[in-house]
Motif scaffolding. Structure first.
Motif, PDB file in Angstrom:
ATOM      1  N   THR A  36      70.354  66.377  57.320  1.00 56.94           N
ATOM      2  CA  THR A  36      68.983  66.342  57.684  1.00 56.94           C
ATOM      3  C   THR A  36      68.510  67.693  57.743  1.00 56.94           C
ATOM      4  N   ARG A 113      71.713  57.484  54.579  1.00 56.46           N
ATOM      5  CA  ARG A 113      70.911  58.209  54.141  1.00 56.46           C
ATOM      6  C   ARG A 113      71.185  59.483  53.456  1.00 56.46           C
ATOM      7  N   ARG A 117      69.188  61.169  50.230  1.00 61.22           N
ATOM      8  CA  ARG A 117      68.675  62.397  50.253  1.00 61.22           C
ATOM      9  C   ARG A 117      69.165  63.260  48.916  1.00 61.22           C
ATOM     10  N   SER A 121      65.742  63.254  47.377  1.00 61.99           N
ATOM     11  CA  SER A 121      64.889  64.205  48.364  1.00 61.99           C
ATOM     12  C   SER A 121      64.285  65.424  47.602  1.00 61.99           C
ATOM     13  N   THR A 123      63.503  68.093  49.237  1.00 62.79           N
ATOM     14  CA  THR A 123      63.775  69.486  49.697  1.00 62.79           C
ATOM     15  C   THR A 123      64.984  69.894  49.186  1.00 62.79           C
ATOM     16  N   SER A 176      62.060  57.618  47.899  1.00 62.28           N
ATOM     17  CA  SER A 176      61.888  58.952  48.672  1.00 62.28           C
ATOM     18  C   SER A 176      61.034  59.063  49.785  1.00 62.28           C
ATOM     19  N   ALA A 177      59.697  58.292  49.749  1.00 66.95           N
ATOM     20  CA  ALA A 177      58.613  58.360  50.469  1.00 66.95           C
ATOM     21  C   ALA A 177      59.257  57.337  51.570  1.00 66.95           C
ATOM     22  N   SER A 180      61.537  59.078  53.837  1.00 65.81           N
ATOM     23  CA  SER A 180      61.001  60.412  54.696  1.00 65.81           C
ATOM     24  C   SER A 180      60.026  59.827  55.579  1.00 65.81           C
TER      25      SER A 180
END
Length: 211
Positions: A36, A113, A117, A121, A123, A176-177, A180
């Motif tokens: 995370t 998860r 990611r 993700s 990020t 992805s959405a 998140s």
């Protein structure tokens, strides 16, 4: 003992122990890359997480990038294997296959998860990971095209490739959405919506029945 042979300790060969250590490092890499807090993967951190010394890291990987590639490959193969097994077990009906494959894919990223990611993700901006994601998108598009040919009799054309790429890209953005929190849907609602979209596109592209 020849040079190609490995000693056995406690019934476990050296080759088996190396395989186990590699798996430990991949799992630790998945923890750090898919955590995370974003990408925290360094050789020092992954060795600490796996409880192994750097000597054992370099036994399996030349550098951090090789481990990143191995983690991504592990995630892709895990999800693809689960989804394809679900599709094969769903029976001959095309819509049942679509539902089974999508449900298993969503379940895979919901249960762990870290997988989502690593695959989706925004990020995680590691350049190597970005390249690997392009490759995996093409891989999943090929799988989807294969299912379309098998289940719907869609011919293998550039248009099929376009549709498959579009569907895979759209699904990746959707997942992805959802992961998140930007899409406040339950797992069942997400699967139902995706099945409706995929089925509508598949039915539209399927050739008309003969006769």
């Amino acid at each position: 003992m020849g040079a190609s042979e490995m000693r056995v300790y406690g019934g476990v060969t050296g080759a088996d122990r190396k395989t186990e250590r590699r798996a430990q490092l991949v799992e630790a890499g998945l923890d750090l890359l898919g955590g995370t807090e974003g990408d925290q993967l360094t050789v020092r951190r992954v060795c600490g997480r796996a409880g192994l010394t750097p000597r054992y890291f370099y036994e399996s990987f030349a550098d951090r990038d090789e481990l990143v590639a191995a983690v991504h490959e592990h995630v892709v193969q895990t999800i693809a294997t689960r989804a394809l097994a679900a599709v094969e077990a769903a029976g001959p009906a095309a819509e049942a296959k679509i539902r089974a494959g999508l449900a298993e894919l969503v379940r895979a990223v919901a249960e762990d998860r870290r997988h989502g990611r690593v695959l989706f993700s925004v990020t995680l901006t590691d350049p190597l990971l970005a390249r690997r994601r392009v490759e995996s998108s093409r891989f999943f598009a090929r799988l989807l095209s294969g299912q379309a040919r098998q289940s719907y009799g869609v011919p293998d054309t550039p248009e099929l490739g376009l549709v498959a790429q579009f569907m895979v890209g759209g699904l990746a953005q959707t997942l992805s959405a959802w992961l998140s929190g930007a899409l406040p849907l339950s797992e069942a609602e997400l699967v139902a919506g995706c099945v409706e979209i995929f089925t509508a596109i598949a039915d539209r592209k399927a050739p008309p029945p003969s006769g």
